[in-house]
Design a protein around this motif. Sequence first.
Motif, PDB file in Angstrom:
ATOM      1  N   SER A  26      90.289 -20.585 -39.069  1.00 36.55           N
ATOM      2  CA  SER A  26      89.376 -19.890 -38.216  1.00 36.55           C
ATOM      3  C   SER A  26      88.136 -20.833 -36.625  1.00 36.55           C
ATOM      4  O   SER A  26      88.574 -20.519 -36.234  1.00 36.55           O
ATOM      5  CB  SER A  26      88.504 -18.842 -38.465  1.00 36.55           C
ATOM      6  N   THR A  27      87.547 -21.671 -37.618  1.00 34.78           N
ATOM      7  CA  THR A  27      86.885 -22.335 -36.630  1.00 34.78           C
ATOM      8  C   THR A  27      87.657 -23.022 -35.983  1.00 34.78           C
ATOM      9  O   THR A  27      86.946 -23.823 -34.862  1.00 34.78           O
ATOM     10  CB  THR A  27      85.650 -23.581 -37.395  1.00 34.78           C
ATOM     11  N   SER A  28      88.424 -23.896 -37.020  1.00 35.94           N
ATOM     12  CA  SER A  28      89.355 -25.339 -35.782  1.00 35.94           C
ATOM     13  C   SER A  28      90.551 -24.661 -34.757  1.00 35.94           C
ATOM     14  O   SER A  28      90.748 -25.608 -33.908  1.00 35.94           O
ATOM     15  CB  SER A  28      90.557 -25.559 -36.847  1.00 35.94           C
TER      16      SER A  28
ATOM     17  N   VAL B 277      75.752 -21.001 -30.361  1.00 34.35           N
ATOM     18  CA  VAL B 277      76.891 -21.136 -30.202  1.00 34.35           C
ATOM     19  C   VAL B 277      77.296 -20.275 -30.719  1.00 34.35           C
ATOM     20  O   VAL B 277      78.722 -19.777 -29.307  1.00 34.35           O
ATOM     21  CB  VAL B 277      77.659 -22.924 -30.675  1.00 34.35           C
ATOM     22  N   TYR B 278      77.481 -19.574 -31.674  1.00 37.37           N
ATOM     23  CA  TYR B 278      78.647 -18.322 -31.622  1.00 37.37           C
ATOM     24  C   TYR B 278      78.314 -17.304 -31.060  1.00 37.37           C
ATOM     25  O   TYR B 278      79.436 -16.085 -30.463  1.00 37.37           O
ATOM     26  CB  TYR B 278      78.540 -17.925 -33.980  1.00 37.37           C
ATOM     27  N   ALA B 279      77.318 -16.738 -30.244  1.00 34.40           N
ATOM     28  CA  ALA B 279      77.243 -16.081 -29.756  1.00 34.40           C
ATOM     29  C   ALA B 279      77.635 -16.020 -28.037  1.00 34.40           C
ATOM     30  O   ALA B 279      77.793 -14.838 -27.394  1.00 34.40           O
ATOM     31  CB  ALA B 279      75.075 -15.551 -29.085  1.00 34.40           C
ATOM     32  N   GLY B 280      77.156 -17.322 -27.500  1.00 30.15           N
ATOM     33  CA  GLY B 280      77.778 -17.251 -26.856  1.00 30.15           C
ATOM     34  C   GLY B 280      78.990 -17.463 -26.629  1.00 30.15           C
ATOM     35  O   GLY B 280      79.938 -17.152 -25.518  1.00 30.15           O
ATOM     36  N   PHE B 281      80.070 -17.738 -27.765  1.00 31.35           N
ATOM     37  CA  PHE B 281      81.804 -17.742 -27.588  1.00 31.35           C
ATOM     38  C   PHE B 281      81.805 -16.328 -27.456  1.00 31.35           C
ATOM     39  O   PHE B 281      82.942 -15.414 -26.732  1.00 31.35           O
ATOM     40  CB  PHE B 281      82.077 -18.413 -28.994  1.00 31.35           C
TER      41      PHE B 281
ATOM     42  N   TYR C 297      82.437 -16.779 -38.166  1.00 36.31           N
ATOM     43  CA  TYR C 297      81.172 -16.515 -38.385  1.00 36.31           C
ATOM     44  C   TYR C 297      81.133 -15.995 -39.604  1.00 36.31           C
ATOM     45  O   TYR C 297      80.148 -16.270 -39.897  1.00 36.31           O
ATOM     46  CB  TYR C 297      80.536 -15.726 -37.412  1.00 36.31           C
ATOM     47  N   ALA C 298      81.358 -15.368 -40.117  1.00 39.66           N
ATOM     48  CA  ALA C 298      81.084 -14.568 -41.548  1.00 39.66           C
ATOM     49  C   ALA C 298      81.402 -15.469 -42.813  1.00 39.66           C
ATOM     50  O   ALA C 298      80.616 -15.568 -43.882  1.00 39.66           O
ATOM     51  CB  ALA C 298      81.902 -13.092 -41.455  1.00 39.66           C
TER      52      ALA C 298
END
Length: 127
Positions: free
Chosen positions: A11-13, A72-76, A111-112
């Motif tokens: 998922s991150t990729s 970063v996660y919040a921004g995305f 994220y999870a």
Amino acid sequence: MKTLKIAYWGSTSIIVLVMLYSGFAYLTQPALQQGFQHLGYPGYFRVELGIAKLIGAVLLVVPVSARVREWVYAGFAFTFISAFIAHAASGDPIGNKIGPVIFLAILGVSYAAWVKRSVTEQRTQVA
């Protein structure tokens, strides 16, 4: 643990590749400049967002503090939610609206999995 690792990196990729591509495209493709005008955004916002996406993509794969990664996660997440709202408000077809929702879901998986991996690693270090 292996399944978690696959879920995280898979998922991150996807998120990193999408953000690298879109960040680069925002800075180089004239069609996207017209797209931002269609949505009612000023030209400088496209450049700002393109640079932020490139930086965020890099920060997701390099070792950084948990606080930076959270941002970063919040921004995305804000980016995907805002993209959905902008396309919905401008009357774009469903195809333009669904993409940000799909990538928001993939970001949620990333994220999870990251949180679960972090907790698992902390427990392993304590034991």
